[in-house]
Each structure stands twice: as structure tokens, then as C-alpha cells.
Scaffold this motif. Structure first.
Motif, PDB file in Angstrom:
ATOM      1  N   UNK A  98     -11.870 -13.107 -19.039  1.00  6.20           N
ATOM      2  CA  UNK A  98     -11.267 -13.660 -19.726  1.00  6.20           C
ATOM      3  C   UNK A  98     -11.006 -14.844 -19.458  1.00  6.20           C
ATOM      4  N   UNK A  99     -10.259 -15.699 -21.048  1.00  7.38           N
ATOM      5  CA  UNK A  99     -10.549 -17.499 -21.190  1.00  7.38           C
ATOM      6  C   UNK A  99      -9.066 -17.752 -21.455  1.00  7.38           C
ATOM      7  N   UNK A 100      -8.877 -19.127 -21.143  1.00  9.17           N
ATOM      8  CA  UNK A 100      -7.675 -19.296 -21.109  1.00  9.17           C
ATOM      9  C   UNK A 100      -7.019 -20.650 -22.123  1.00  9.17           C
ATOM     10  N   UNK A 101      -8.452 -20.868 -22.176  1.00  5.22           N
ATOM     11  CA  UNK A 101      -7.868 -22.071 -23.855  1.00  5.22           C
ATOM     12  C   UNK A 101      -7.762 -21.672 -24.749  1.00  5.22           C
ATOM     13  N   UNK A 102      -6.418 -22.110 -25.742  1.00  2.00           N
ATOM     14  CA  UNK A 102      -5.911 -21.835 -26.772  1.00  2.00           C
ATOM     15  C   UNK A 102      -6.057 -21.614 -27.510  1.00  2.00           C
ATOM     16  N   UNK A 103      -7.414 -21.829 -28.049  1.00  4.08           N
ATOM     17  CA  UNK A 103      -8.629 -21.141 -29.053  1.00  4.08           C
ATOM     18  C   UNK A 103      -8.895 -20.103 -28.823  1.00  4.08           C
ATOM     19  N   UNK A 107      -9.175 -16.496 -30.632  1.00  4.50           N
ATOM     20  CA  UNK A 107      -9.938 -15.608 -30.656  1.00  4.50           C
ATOM     21  C   UNK A 107     -10.355 -14.573 -30.394  1.00  4.50           C
ATOM     22  N   UNK A 108     -10.060 -14.493 -29.059  1.00  7.40           N
ATOM     23  CA  UNK A 108     -10.182 -13.142 -28.576  1.00  7.40           C
ATOM     24  C   UNK A 108      -9.456 -11.790 -29.127  1.00  7.40           C
ATOM     25  N   UNK A 109      -7.769 -12.360 -29.384  1.00  4.69           N
ATOM     26  CA  UNK A 109      -6.879 -11.458 -30.356  1.00  4.69           C
ATOM     27  C   UNK A 109      -7.825 -10.902 -31.612  1.00  4.69           C
ATOM     28  N   UNK A 110      -8.156 -12.015 -32.017  1.00  4.40           N
ATOM     29  CA  UNK A 110      -8.805 -11.892 -33.679  1.00  4.40           C
ATOM     30  C   UNK A 110      -9.985 -10.635 -33.446  1.00  4.40           C
ATOM     31  N   UNK A 111     -10.703 -10.804 -32.359  1.00  2.57           N
ATOM     32  CA  UNK A 111     -11.930  -9.837 -31.756  1.00  2.57           C
ATOM     33  C   UNK A 111     -11.280  -8.472 -31.579  1.00  2.57           C
ATOM     34  N   UNK A 112     -10.361  -8.737 -30.812  1.00  4.79           N
ATOM     35  CA  UNK A 112      -9.956  -7.087 -30.225  1.00  4.79           C
ATOM     36  C   UNK A 112      -9.044  -6.313 -31.305  1.00  4.79           C
ATOM     37  N   UNK A 113      -8.833  -7.258 -32.517  1.00  6.78           N
ATOM     38  CA  UNK A 113      -8.052  -6.466 -33.477  1.00  6.78           C
ATOM     39  C   UNK A 113      -9.256  -6.067 -34.529  1.00  6.78           C
ATOM     40  N   UNK A 114      -9.727  -6.797 -34.571  1.00  7.94           N
ATOM     41  CA  UNK A 114     -11.218  -6.370 -35.618  1.00  7.94           C
ATOM     42  C   UNK A 114     -11.953  -5.466 -34.340  1.00  7.94           C
ATOM     43  N   UNK A 115     -11.747  -5.316 -33.666  1.00  9.03           N
ATOM     44  CA  UNK A 115     -12.856  -3.815 -32.531  1.00  9.03           C
ATOM     45  C   UNK A 115     -11.343  -2.350 -33.188  1.00  9.03           C
ATOM     46  N   UNK A 116     -10.307  -2.581 -32.910  1.00  8.34           N
ATOM     47  CA  UNK A 116      -9.893  -1.454 -33.078  1.00  8.34           C
ATOM     48  C   UNK A 116      -9.504  -0.748 -33.932  1.00  8.34           C
ATOM     49  N   UNK A 117      -9.487  -1.889 -34.084  1.00  6.32           N
ATOM     50  CA  UNK A 117      -9.844  -1.234 -36.390  1.00  6.32           C
ATOM     51  C   UNK A 117     -10.908  -0.466 -36.423  1.00  6.32           C
ATOM     52  N   UNK A 118     -11.900  -0.489 -35.489  1.00 10.20           N
ATOM     53  CA  UNK A 118     -13.203   0.244 -36.040  1.00 10.20           C
ATOM     54  C   UNK A 118     -13.304   1.170 -34.543  1.00 10.20           C
ATOM     55  N   UNK A 119     -12.087   1.624 -33.634  1.00 15.13           N
ATOM     56  CA  UNK A 119     -12.271   3.169 -32.993  1.00 15.13           C
ATOM     57  C   UNK A 119     -12.675   2.240 -31.519  1.00 15.13           C
TER      58      UNK A 119
END
Length: 476
Positions: A98-103, A107-119
Motif C-alpha cells: 500500500x502507498x499513502x501519497x494522495x496521487x 491511482x490505486x483506486x483507478x487500477x482496482x476499478x479496472x481490474x474489478x471490471x475484468x473479474x
């Protein structure tokens, strides 16, 4: 066989005490590092950090190859690259620290969202801190804003879990996609090769971190409280860049200090906790790197001056202890902790330059440039941050030099044009008689600058600026 996984190396460039890497077990995995300057934008890696990362990635790849795998390198937008690589190898999970910088959080939220859409899913572990910032709260349920109670809370949690051993072997995926070469990442800064001297002071990588910790635990930690403020000797751990890049975990450093069992242990652990406090502050106050945490400081009457800033950056302020620190920084990518405080105080108080200017310079030139610690420490010095230094604390650079560099050895090393001055005048050459300066081969204004501002004048100006701010606040 278990489905493959993708492991994303970030601020955890090590094999030992890496919970995410350990969770792979015998699963085949693609081990990835992505250089993503676009995500951080203004907080993309500074030049000194880029040198360190280049060396650290080379060391990490060698360690992975010794265990049957290799490091896959990529450059670009991680929100596209990571899901694409996961799809190519058929990974069900992307695992990372886990990273803690705002950016990085965005980015992790965006990656998680894209991954989730692909199962698929993003699984994050605690890799670079002792404890997750969101789990620590005061008795009233609020984030901590003062270091001492935060420190007590950390100690009250008890000893961190013991470090995890490095995996003996790692299983690569059967058909790994082709990655970039290390040189193709373009990490080594262009232009003047100022960074070429760094290797004389540092050994980036997990092995270098372990060697540094071992040397500190055997010798320096016993005299840590006495020696940490003396810049001419190696009285500090010098682990900060290794911690910043995750070549050693804070858990490993904590337990190594405990095992050494020497009298400087408590002081060293408190420094690890100060680092945790900086991350705690950044997590709860993501504006930390740009905006003062104390709102009234947004109206502070700074006197921004390019010539003054440049003199400070180049180590030409006319105050030897300040200039020695700034030159050490340029030559080695690091500055002694006591001198950092003196140099930072001089910039924001004597020269009344915005703390963000100092933060930006340190970010670019420090090998241990760390967003949370860098921003928190600059705000501490400026008086605008969490648990900040009081406004009236203005370091006298002459007295600081005489106290912590009594014989002038540190100044003589980094400001060699003053090397022949006697101890009495090494920290205030403008007070030396003409014949003393002549014998030392020093002509002020030619060989070494006169002070850019007098201490009494600088201190009075700083106090007046703070008084004006307080008066404005009272009248509001």
C-alpha cells in the motif's frame, strides 16, 4: 497449478519482510515495476531519487534472478499497464504494498476499478510502515496531530511482528511479456553528471541496506543520542534512503535495533515513529506537500527572492554551517539531520523564503526524498505544520556551528576555501581580523561570500513577520 499472479514492486524493493511477495507461495508470478511519472506529476521522482532507483532496480533484478525469476520493467501510465499485464498472463490478483501519497491512492483506486471490471482484484499489503495510518486514532476518535501522544500510542501497541524471511525461490510465469530494459527507463539524470559521486557514499539495494543496518547496530547505535547531532562523524543510521525505497522495512529496522540492545535504541525507534507520524499526517491531511496545515500561514508575508534562494541552493549564504550542508547535499544526495534543520530554518526564517521552495529543492536533490517526511519536516521548521516548531525558534547558524561542529571539521570538509581558518573563526569568518583572513588565504566577497543577511537582522525580520501574521489573525 495455481493461477498466476502479478506482483507490483513499488516502495518495497526488497525480498525479505515483503508480505505481498511472501503471499505468492509457489504460484507463478510476473514481478513488475512501472515507472509512472505521469501519476505523480509535480511529485515525480527528483534527480537524486532517480539515480537511486536505477541502482536499486538493478540490484533487485539480480536478487530475483538468483531465485529463478526476473524483474519486468515498464514505463508509462500504470492504470493502463498493470491491468493489461494482468490480462496478458491471466492473473486473478495484482498484489502490491500500500502507498499513502494522495496521487498514489487515486491511482490505486483507478487500477482496482479496472481490474474489478475484468473479474480481477488488487490486493494491498502493509509494506512500508509499521501500522496503517487510518487505524491509529486518539481517544476522541480523531487523527493524531501531536507527535508525543502518537509515539506513546505506537509503543502501546507492542512489538511489531517479526520480519518475514526472503523467499528461497520464486516461480516465473511460463510466457512472460517483453519488458523494457533498465537503461530504456531513462532514470539517470541528464546534463551534468553531479550524481556520479553518489556511489562513493551509497550502495543502493537490499544488500546495501542490510550492511548499513548491521554496521549501525554494531557501533553507532550505542552512541546514537550523543553523536547524532555531530555532523563530522557517522553518528546516524543513514538508513533513510533505504527506508524510502523499501530496501529495508521499518519492521526490520525496529527489530534490528531491539536485538542490538544498546542504549541508543530508544532514540532510534522514536525516529522511526517520527517517520510514521509524517505518513499519518499525510494520510489524513493530503494537502501537506502544498498547503500549510495551519490555515493562517497561507497569508504569511514571505519575501520570495530568486537571488536569495539561489545563494542558499548553491551553498553561498556566507554562513559556513549552512553552506557546508548545502554542498554536502549536492555532492552526496544527503545532508546531516542537524544541519538540515539549521539550513531549513535559515531559508524560511532568516531569508523569509516560502518553505515550498526548500521542499522542492530537497525533493530534487535528496536520495532519501520522501513526500511525507520532506513535507512534514519543512512545515515543522516553518511553524505551519503538525506539532510544529514555535515561531520564535530561529536557529543561530553561528552558535549551531560552534556547538555541533566545534572543531570545524565538517565545515572544512565541505567549504574547503575556509579550511585554513582557526577554529575560533571558522563559523564566523567575517569576524576574523584581516591578518587572520590573509594567512588563511581568504578574501571575503571573492573567495567566500559575506553573510547574505546578519543574524540579528534576519531573526528580527522573521519575528516581525510572525507578529504581523498574529496581529492580522487577532483582528480578523
Amino acid at each position: 497449478m495455481s493461477p498466476p499472479a502479478l506482483f507490483w514492486f513499488r516502495q518495497d524493493l526488497r525480498l525479505a519482510d515483503n508480505p505481498g511477495l511472501d503471499s505468492l507461495g509457489d504460484r507463478p508470478a510476473l514481478l513488475v515495476h512501472v515507472l509512472d511519472d505521469s501519476a505523480a506529476r509535480e511529485h515525480a521522482l527528483g534527480g537524486a531519487q532517480r539515480w537511486w532507483l536505477h541502482c536499486s532496480l538493478a540490484a533487485l533484478d539480480a536478487a530475483l534472478r538468483a531465485r529463478g525469476s526476473a524483474l519486468h520493467l515498464a514505463r508509462g501510465d500504470a492504470t493502463r499497464i498493470i491491468p493489461k499485464l494482468a490480462d496478458e498472463i491471466g492473473a486473478e490478483e495484482v498484489i502490491a504494498g500500500r502507498l499513502y501519497e494522495p496521487w498514489a491512492r487515486r491511482r490505486d483506486e483507478a487500477v482496482a476499478h479496472t481490474l474489478e471490471k475484468a473479474g480481477r482484484k488488487l490486493v494491498l499489503h502493509t509494506h512500508s510502515l509499521l501500522h496503517e495510518p487510518h487505524r491509529l486514532r486518539t481517544g476522541a476518535g480523531r487523527p493524531y496531530s501531536v507527535y508525543t501522544p502518537f509515539s506513546r500510542a505506537i509503543f502501546a501497541l507492542g512489538e511489531p511482528h517479526p520480519p518475514i524471511p526472503a523467499p528461497k525461490r520464486l516461480t516465473p510465469v511460463a510466457h512472460p511479456p517483453r519488458g523494457e530494459s533498465l537503461d530504456a527507463l531513462g532514470l539517470l539524470p541528464p546534463g551534468p553528471d553531479w550524481w556520479r559521486g553518489f556511489s562513493a557514499s551509497w550502495t543502493p539495494g537490499e544488500t546495501g541496506a542490510a550492511e548499513r543496518m548491521e554496521a549501525f547496530g554494531k557501533c553507532a547505535i550505542d552512541r546514537y543520542e550523543e553523536d547524532r547531532n555531530t555532523p563530522r562523524i557517522e553518528g546516524t543510521s543513514r538508513l533513510s534512503p533505504h527506508l524510502r525505497f523499501g530496501e529495508i522495512s521499518p519492521r526490520q529496522a525496529w527489530h534490528a535495533a531491539r536485538e542490538a540492545g544498546l542504549k541508543g535504541e530508544a532514540g532510534f525507534l522514536k525516529e522511526l515513529i517520527w517517520r510514521e507520524f509524517s505518513y499519518h499526517t499525510l494520510w489524513h491531511r493530503p494537502e501537506l506537500p502544498e498547503q500549510p496545515l495551519r490555515a493562517e500561514y497561507a497569508r504569511f508575508p514571505w519575501m520570495a527572492s530568486r537571488p536569495a534562494l539561489r545563494a542558499w541552493q548553491r551553498g553561498l549564504t556566507g554562513y559556513p554551517i549552512v553552506d557546508a550542508g548545502m554542498r554536502q547535499l549536492w555532492r552526496t544526495g544527503w545532508m546531516h539531520n542537524r544541519v538540515r534543520m539549521v539550513a531549513a530554518s535559515f531559508l524560511v526564517k532568516h531569508l523569509l523564503q516560502p518553505w515550498q521552495q526548500g521542499e522542492a529543492w530537497f525533493w530534487d536533490t535528496l536520495v532519501d526524498g520522501d513526500l511525507a517526511s520532506n513535507a512534514a519536516n519543512w512545515q515543522w521548521v516553518a511553524g505551519s505544520g503538525a506539532d510544529a516548531a514555535p515561531y520564535f525558534r530561529v536557529f543561530n547558524p553561528v552558535l549551531q556551528g560552534r556547538k555541533f561542529d566545534a572543531g570545524g571539521a565538517y565545515v572544512r570538509r565541505w567549504v574547503p576555501e575556509l579550511a585554513k581558518l582557526p577554529d575560533r573563526h571558522i563559523h564566523s569568518p567575517w569576524e576574523a581580523p584581516a591578518e587572520v583572513l590573509s594567512r588563511a588565504g581568504v578574501t571575503l566577497g571573492r573567495d567566500y561570500p559575506r553573510p547574505i543577511i546578519g543574524h540579528a537582522e534576519g531573526r528580527a525580520r522573521a519575528l516581525a513577520a510572525h507578529a504581523a501574521l498574529r496581529a492580522e489573525e487577532a483582528a480578523a
